[in-house]
Design a protein around this motif. Structure first.
Motif, PDB file in Angstrom:
ATOM      1  N   LEU A 162       0.843  -1.200   0.000  1.00  0.00           N
ATOM      2  CA  LEU A 162       0.000   0.000   0.000  1.00  0.00           C
ATOM      3  C   LEU A 162       0.877   1.248   0.000  1.00  0.00           C
ATOM      4  CD1 LEU A 162      -2.748   1.453   0.266  1.00  0.00           C
ATOM      5  CD2 LEU A 162      -2.566   1.094   2.756  1.00  0.00           C
ATOM      6  N   ALA A 220      -5.908  -1.611   0.162  1.00  0.00           N
ATOM      7  CA  ALA A 220      -6.575  -1.169   1.398  1.00  0.00           C
ATOM      8  C   ALA A 220      -7.842  -1.988   1.644  1.00  0.00           C
ATOM      9  CB  ALA A 220      -6.893   0.322   1.314  1.00  0.00           C
ATOM     10  N   GLU A 221      -8.591  -2.264   0.586  1.00  0.00           N
ATOM     11  CA  GLU A 221      -9.799  -3.089   0.719  1.00  0.00           C
ATOM     12  C   GLU A 221      -9.457  -4.484   1.225  1.00  0.00           C
ATOM     13  OE1 GLU A 221     -11.716  -3.072  -3.100  1.00  0.00           O
ATOM     14  OE2 GLU A 221     -12.232  -0.937  -2.957  1.00  0.00           O
ATOM     15  N   GLN A 234      -3.216   4.560  -7.921  1.00  0.00           N
ATOM     16  CA  GLN A 234      -4.202   4.851  -6.878  1.00  0.00           C
ATOM     17  C   GLN A 234      -5.228   3.725  -6.787  1.00  0.00           C
ATOM     18  OE1 GLN A 234      -4.343   7.469  -4.519  1.00  0.00           O
ATOM     19  NE2 GLN A 234      -5.757   5.946  -3.719  1.00  0.00           N
ATOM     20  N   GLU A 235      -5.639   3.186  -7.941  1.00  0.00           N
ATOM     21  CA  GLU A 235      -6.550   2.037  -7.933  1.00  0.00           C
ATOM     22  C   GLU A 235      -5.905   0.838  -7.236  1.00  0.00           C
ATOM     23  OE1 GLU A 235      -7.601   1.302 -12.018  1.00  0.00           O
ATOM     24  OE2 GLU A 235      -8.700   3.201 -12.191  1.00  0.00           O
ATOM     25  N   HIS A 236      -4.599   0.656  -7.452  1.00  0.00           N
ATOM     26  CA  HIS A 236      -3.878  -0.429  -6.776  1.00  0.00           C
ATOM     27  C   HIS A 236      -3.927  -0.218  -5.263  1.00  0.00           C
ATOM     28  CE1 HIS A 236      -1.053  -1.123 -10.504  1.00  0.00           C
ATOM     29  NE2 HIS A 236      -2.333  -1.317 -10.786  1.00  0.00           N
ATOM     30  N   ALA A 237      -3.665   1.015  -4.829  1.00  0.00           N
ATOM     31  CA  ALA A 237      -3.696   1.325  -3.398  1.00  0.00           C
ATOM     32  C   ALA A 237      -5.073   1.025  -2.814  1.00  0.00           C
ATOM     33  CB  ALA A 237      -3.311   2.790  -3.166  1.00  0.00           C
ATOM     34  N   ASP A 238      -6.112   1.380  -3.548  1.00  0.00           N
ATOM     35  CA  ASP A 238      -7.476   1.125  -3.077  1.00  0.00           C
ATOM     36  C   ASP A 238      -7.744  -0.372  -2.938  1.00  0.00           C
ATOM     37  OD1 ASP A 238      -7.927   3.864  -3.023  1.00  0.00           O
ATOM     38  OD2 ASP A 238      -8.964   3.898  -4.960  1.00  0.00           O
ATOM     39  N   LYS A 239      -7.297  -1.163  -3.909  1.00  0.00           N
ATOM     40  CA  LYS A 239      -7.487  -2.627  -3.843  1.00  0.00           C
ATOM     41  C   LYS A 239      -6.765  -3.212  -2.634  1.00  0.00           C
ATOM     42  CE  LYS A 239      -8.144  -3.568  -8.747  1.00  0.00           C
ATOM     43  NZ  LYS A 239      -7.612  -4.229  -9.943  1.00  0.00           N
ATOM     44  N   THR A 295       1.969   6.692  -6.747  1.00  0.00           N
ATOM     45  CA  THR A 295       0.928   7.645  -7.154  1.00  0.00           C
ATOM     46  C   THR A 295       1.471   9.068  -7.048  1.00  0.00           C
ATOM     47  OG1 THR A 295      -0.853   6.180  -6.412  1.00  0.00           O
ATOM     48  CG2 THR A 295      -1.404   8.504  -6.666  1.00  0.00           C
TER      49      THR A 295
END
Length: 182
Positions: A43, A87-88, A80-85, A50
């Protein structure tokens, strides 16, 4: 048709008894705490990348800067999409995603880069992508079958990081080697 290894009544009973564990069941074979640490390091890596790409988007200047800036912006969105995945997935495993800005660069696999020369920007971004590819490949292998869901998350990220590295290599090959801010 193959039979379950555990009878369905036992599975149902465990599901009710351990409802507070969410998706983590007895079948989860990985060291959850270590997986959470690795996920938080990834993350941090994605957040740093990013920020790198955003900075490069806003500061790119020179003859070839317009198409490069567009590529930097696209990569920033994907990171940023990678970071979101990530974190989820951390939350799914019962962990806390670590967004602490004071420790991001220490936890990140990639370094932050403040280059202004387009060729150096491309080289440093390619290095960062290669670091992510190497790290995520190792993580995928380490997870094996112990946590197939997290492994798939990293496999998806790995495929896109390889694509980013290929994009950057191609862009770097198109720019003639010259002075600063070509």
């Amino acid at each position: 048709m193959a039979e379950f290894l555990t009878d369905i009544e036992t599975i149902r009973k465990r599901a009710r008894q351990e409802i507070d564990k969410g998706p983590v069941t007895d079948a989860y074979g990985a060291d959850r705490e270590r997986v959470l640490k690795v996920l938080n390091e990834a993350l941090a890596t994605e957040i740093v990348c990013t920020l790198r790409y955003k900075r490069h988007y806003y500061t790119a200047s020179g003859l070839y800067s317009e198409p490069l800036a567009a590529e930097f912006l696209e990569h920033a969105r994907e990171e940023q999409e990678h970071a979101d995945k990530l974190a989820e997935r951390i939350v799914q495993l019962g962990g806390q995603p670590d967004f602490d800005p004071d420790t991001l660069t220490r936890r990140s696999h990639a370094e932050y880069d403040a280059s202004t020369d387009l060729v150096e920007i491309l080289k440093e971004d390619l290095v960062a992508e290669r670091v992510a590819v190497a790290s995520y490949t190792e993580i995928v292998q380490w997870l094996g079958n112990d946590d197939p869901t997290t492994r798939r998350v990293f496999e998806e990220l790995l495929a896109q990081e390889e694509e980013h590295a290929d994009d950057l290599r191609g862009l770097l090959e198109r720019i003639p080697p010259r002075g600063k801010n070509v």
